[in-house]
Design an enzyme around this catalytic site. Structure first.
Site, PDB file in Angstrom:
ATOM      1  CE  LYS A  11      -3.516   2.266   2.447  1.00  0.00           C
ATOM      2  NZ  LYS A  11      -4.934   2.402   3.405  1.00  0.00           N
ATOM      3  CE  LYS A  36      -5.987   1.835  -0.474  1.00  0.00           C
ATOM      4  NZ  LYS A  36      -6.471   1.906   0.914  1.00  0.00           N
TER       5      LYS A  36
HETATM    6  C1  PBG Z   1      -7.525   3.424   5.387  1.00  0.00           C
HETATM    7  C2  PBG Z   1      -7.764   3.154   3.946  1.00  0.00           C
HETATM    8  C3  PBG Z   1      -7.692   4.195   2.776  1.00  0.00           C
HETATM    9  C4  PBG Z   1      -8.250   3.480   1.739  1.00  0.00           C
HETATM   10  C5  PBG Z   1      -8.773   1.943   2.132  1.00  0.00           C
HETATM   11  N1  PBG Z   1      -8.465   2.058   3.532  1.00  0.00           N
HETATM   12  C6  PBG Z   1      -7.265   5.407   2.828  1.00  0.00           C
HETATM   13  C7  PBG Z   1      -5.834   5.889   3.486  1.00  0.00           C
HETATM   14  O1  PBG Z   1      -5.058   4.970   3.657  1.00  0.00           O
HETATM   15  O2  PBG Z   1      -5.752   6.856   3.691  1.00  0.00           O
HETATM   16  C8  PBG Z   1      -8.431   3.990   0.325  1.00  0.00           C
HETATM   17  C9  PBG Z   1      -9.404   3.478  -0.508  1.00  0.00           C
HETATM   18  C10 PBG Z   1      -9.833   4.534  -1.700  1.00  0.00           C
HETATM   19  O3  PBG Z   1      -9.041   5.550  -1.914  1.00  0.00           O
HETATM   20  O4  PBG Z   1     -10.702   4.052  -2.252  1.00  0.00           O
HETATM   21  N2  PBG Z   1      -7.194   2.529   6.260  1.00  0.00           N
END
Ligand code: PBG
Length: 331
Positions: A203, A257
């Site tokens: 991520k 991601k």
């Molecule tokens: C946070 C989380 C995020 C997303 C999924 N879980 C955002 C972040 O890390 O700030 C992003 C998903 C998306 O942008 O569609 N735990």
């Protein structure tokens, strides 16, 4: 892949196999079906917050009743799984994030609602503290530092309650070190041996998450950024090491991601490990594509094309806000 031999023209005419829809279907190298889709949904407990998210046109925050309808829609469209993201009441967001492991928080209510409505729909959840944190971070913050080990303890409490509520797949999205081993160990000990973990293993610290933070009400609160725990977008090698680490700690599946800007990572992860590999076509990717479609700049076909790219890059499935629309298009 070895270079295939192609007869010189005119013996070799690649257009022969593009002549008709049926011929094209016969030689399609990858396919996209609803089984490849996980549908992320937002649920709110805040009166008046339900309805369309401004930066994600076409995506709503749902009430519990809306969640039930979404579950029925997913089942009708043969989408195997949905992923629940909570939007919680402002007053319930604290520095200690205690609401995250309250069995009655809105996320856990939604898990139970889906399981009561469509028991065999797979329910995935998010493990991170941001929806319940006063400062919008995924971890506990003390003196500006995002604490690792204390956060992992909190995530374990959160995970056990989600498993108890009926979640099938837990999605740790927090990027703390050691969380997969801690979660797996605690689940085994508590008798949740069949609760799976889809780790947000690779991520990245991405600006593409902006609309999501609006959706869960974290945007205005976030102090600083998430660069001390999410991966630098420049680092492919580090992403591979994160995936290796999470698999060795007991992740059943792994995720990359964001999605489209990181297809090279998807391919590398699939080739390197062969594990069930997913990508998240995140909120910012959705907003770009949907915005262009709504303006008439791109045709709707771009949705399927964008998702096929993940299949080509080796992904078994994709979390996408387009899931229900695309499943309808594929039907
Ligand atoms: C946070 C989380 C995020 C997303 C999924 N879980 C955002 C972040 O890390 O700030 C992003 C998903 C998306 O942008 O569609 N735990």
């Amino acid at each position: 892949m070895a270079n295939p031999i192609i007869a010189p023209f005119p013996a070799g005419r690649l257009r022969r196999l593009r002549r008709s829809p049926n011929i094209r279907a016969m030689v399609s190298e990858v396919n996209l079906t609803p089984a490849n889709l996980i549908w992320p949904i937002f649920v709110t407990e805040v009166q008046g917050a339900e309805g369309e998210i401004a930066s994600m046109p076409g995506v709503d925050r749902l009430t519990i009743d809306g969640v039930k309808r979404a579950a029925e829609r997913a089942a009708r469209l043969n989408i195997p799984a949905i992923c629940i993201f909570p939007h919680s009441d402002s007053d319930l967001r604290t520095d200690g994030c205690e609401r995250a492991w309250d069995p009655d928080n809105i996320g856990n209510q939604a898990i139970r609602a889906v399981k009561e409505t469509v028991p065999d729909l797979v329910v995935m959840t998010d493990i991170a503290l941001d929806p319940y944190n006063a400062n919008g971070h995924d971890g506990l913050v003390v003196n500006g530092e995002i604490l690792n080990d204390e956060t992992v303890e909190a995530l374990v409490r959160m995970a056990l309650v989600q498993a108890e509520s009926g979640a099938d797949i837990l999605g740790p999205s927090d990027m703390m070190d050691g969380r997969i081993a801690a979660l797996r160990g605690a689940l085994e000990q508590a008798g949740h041996k069949n609760t799976a973990i889809l780790s947000y293993a690779a991520k990245f610290a991405s600006a593409y998450y902006g609309p999501f933070r609006d959706a869960v009400g974290a945007s205005g609160r976030l102090v600083g950024d998430k660069k001390t725990y999410q991966i630098n977008p420049a680092n492919k090698g580090e992403a591979i090491r994160c995936v290796a680490r999470d698999l060795s700690e007991g992740a059943d599946m792994v995720m990359v991601k964001p999605g489209m800007p990181y297809l090279d990572i998807c391919r590398a992860v699939k080739d390197e490990f062969g594990a069930p590999t997913f990508a998240y076509q995140v909120s910012g990717e959705y907003a770009m594509i949907e915005g262009a479609i709504r303006n008439g700049w791109l045709s709707q076909d771009v949705m399927v094309e964008s998702l096929l790219a993940f299949r080509r890059a080796g992904c078994d499935g994709v979390l996408s806000y387009f899931a229900p629309t695309v499943a309808e298009m594929l039907a």
